[in-house]
Design an enzyme around this catalytic site. Structure first.
Site, PDB file in Angstrom:
ATOM      1  N   GLU A  77     -30.374 108.462 -43.886  1.00 40.49           N
ATOM      2  CA  GLU A  77     -30.361 108.948 -42.510  1.00 40.49           C
ATOM      3  C   GLU A  77     -31.643 109.446 -41.665  1.00 40.49           C
ATOM      4  O   GLU A  77     -32.857 110.033 -42.585  1.00 40.49           O
ATOM      5  CB  GLU A  77     -29.388 110.197 -42.640  1.00 40.49           C
ATOM      6  CG  GLU A  77     -27.804 109.843 -41.846  1.00 40.49           C
ATOM      7  CD  GLU A  77     -27.801 109.435 -40.171  1.00 40.49           C
ATOM      8  OE1 GLU A  77     -29.228 109.461 -39.852  1.00 40.49           O
ATOM      9  OE2 GLU A  77     -27.173 109.501 -39.345  1.00 40.49           O
ATOM     10  N   ARG A 120     -21.887 121.652 -41.069  1.00 37.34           N
ATOM     11  CA  ARG A 120     -23.422 121.755 -42.064  1.00 37.34           C
ATOM     12  C   ARG A 120     -23.881 120.866 -40.710  1.00 37.34           C
ATOM     13  O   ARG A 120     -24.036 120.320 -39.823  1.00 37.34           O
ATOM     14  CB  ARG A 120     -23.008 120.153 -42.910  1.00 37.34           C
ATOM     15  CG  ARG A 120     -23.079 118.748 -42.866  1.00 37.34           C
ATOM     16  CD  ARG A 120     -23.136 118.292 -44.075  1.00 37.34           C
ATOM     17  NE  ARG A 120     -23.265 116.883 -43.912  1.00 37.34           N
ATOM     18  CZ  ARG A 120     -23.311 116.208 -43.321  1.00 37.34           C
ATOM     19  NH1 ARG A 120     -24.400 116.135 -42.832  1.00 37.34           N
ATOM     20  NH2 ARG A 120     -22.757 114.789 -43.358  1.00 37.34           N
ATOM     21  N   ASN A 157     -24.663 113.275 -33.691  1.00 40.26           N
ATOM     22  CA  ASN A 157     -25.065 111.871 -33.982  1.00 40.26           C
ATOM     23  C   ASN A 157     -26.763 112.090 -33.243  1.00 40.26           C
ATOM     24  O   ASN A 157     -27.275 113.019 -32.783  1.00 40.26           O
ATOM     25  CB  ASN A 157     -24.478 111.086 -34.868  1.00 40.26           C
ATOM     26  CG  ASN A 157     -24.106 110.862 -35.428  1.00 40.26           C
ATOM     27  OD1 ASN A 157     -25.146 110.361 -37.092  1.00 40.26           O
ATOM     28  ND2 ASN A 157     -22.897 110.530 -36.296  1.00 40.26           N
ATOM     29  N   ASP A 205     -23.824 105.733 -33.975  1.00 41.01           N
ATOM     30  CA  ASP A 205     -24.350 106.937 -35.223  1.00 41.01           C
ATOM     31  C   ASP A 205     -25.087 107.153 -34.779  1.00 41.01           C
ATOM     32  O   ASP A 205     -26.127 107.509 -34.097  1.00 41.01           O
ATOM     33  CB  ASP A 205     -24.230 105.934 -36.562  1.00 41.01           C
ATOM     34  CG  ASP A 205     -24.299 106.843 -37.513  1.00 41.01           C
ATOM     35  OD1 ASP A 205     -25.265 107.682 -37.511  1.00 41.01           O
ATOM     36  OD2 ASP A 205     -24.061 107.004 -39.212  1.00 41.01           O
TER      37      ASP A 205
END
Length: 310
Positions: A19, A111, A166, A219
């Site tokens: 990521e 998180r 995201n 995403d």
């Protein structure tokens, strides 16, 4: 007509959940993270080699943020905290320096996920509920924040009721901010006030097909100098090039991994697209690799570094 492009797998470890790629022009490197592998990584463009480091006691990790004036220190998200770490870019261990921001006990169930720096050096980062607490798509407990930019600084909430916070990017010419909550199946647009707060939320592009899921979720995201958005698709094996003016999908960039997580323009001319992927659920290689896409015929933008005050 869309330009012909080439996709190349770059050397490096296969990430469980790659990521957050960010290009650093100063070192000609792509920094990114393996969230579940709890690693920070650096792809060295000149050496064509990837270095990886873990931090004792720190897991998960996302995102990684570059800092103005600090070539060997980075902000990373871990759990509900932002922490400062030191890394030389090559060793297999990085070092915890200090906690920079803490969401506190009321947000221990979430998180940090994705985050990015705006053209003025301000950090925006969002959260999602911990995967250990159940189906991540069956909740809306995440939030999006603007961080004050100093050690012990304040978090300014920008949006709540988020499924998975995201992708995020800006268009400097129009002053617009673009944002993805994966569970919403769309890309949103905001105005940005002088102090950095977000206002006037609208849906730029609804990704549903006939009102139903397209078979993937959006995403991570980046943009080029013309304001086009490049949206990674988790479960879609592709990036979508979206024209923010016409709101049309202009191109689909096929990536040989099902879970495409994010992208960043880089390279000496900012005309190469670096793409992270995941190999959760025991997917076969090259899932989890870092890829480079060339020949898109577009140019990206500088990736900004965070202004951090002590």
């Amino acid at each position: 007509m869309a330009a012909k492009y080439k996709v190349e797998q770059l050397p490096g470890p296969l990430c469980q959940l790659g990521e957050g790629p960010v290009w650093d022009a100063a070192t000609r490197s792509v920094f990114y993270v393996d969230i579940n592998g709890a690693a920070i990584l650096r792809y060295d463009y000149a050496d064509n080699k990837t270095y990886s480091a873990t931090i004792d006691g720190i897991s998960p990790i996302s995102p990684i943020i570059l800092i103005q004036g600090k070539s060997d220190q980075y902000i990373i998200g871990s759990g509900n905290k932002l922490i400062l770490v030191s890394w030389d870019g090559k060793a297999n261990k990085a070092t915890f320096v200090k906690t920079v921001g803490d969401l506190g006990d009321s947000e221990k169930h979430v998180r940090f996920n994705d985050g990015k720096v705006d053209p003025r050096g301000r950090l925006y980062a969002g959260t999602m509920r911990l995967e250990t607490l159940g189906d991540i798509f069956d909740q809306n407990e995440g939030k999006l924040y603007r961080f004050e930019g100093k050690v012990g600084g304040k978090f300014y909430e920008q949006k709540r009721g988020i499924n998975i916070s995201n992708g995020l990017t800006w268009d400097e010419r129009t002053g617009k901010f673009y944002y993805i909550d994966s569970g919403a199946l769309d890309v949103k647009e905001f105005d940005v006030l002088e102090n950095g707060d977000l206002r006037n939320e609208t849906i730029l592009v609804d990704l549903r097909v006939d009102g139903k899921s397209p078979g993937f979720v959006a995403d991570g995201m980046t943009s080029d100098v013309d304001g086009n958005l490049f949206v990674a698709t988790w479960g879609g094996s592709k990036l979508l090039k979206l024209n923010a003016k016409t709101k049309n999908i202009e191109q689909e960039i096929v990536i040989p991994a099902k879970q495409v997580t994010s992208a960043s323009f880089g390279g000496p001319n900012l005309d190469e697209l670096f793409v992270t992927t995941a190999h959760t659920n025991n997917q076969e290689p090259p899932a989890g690799a870092l890829f480079k896409v060339t020949g898109l015929g577009v140019t990206g933008k500088e990736m900004y570094k965070m202004v951090l005050q002590e």
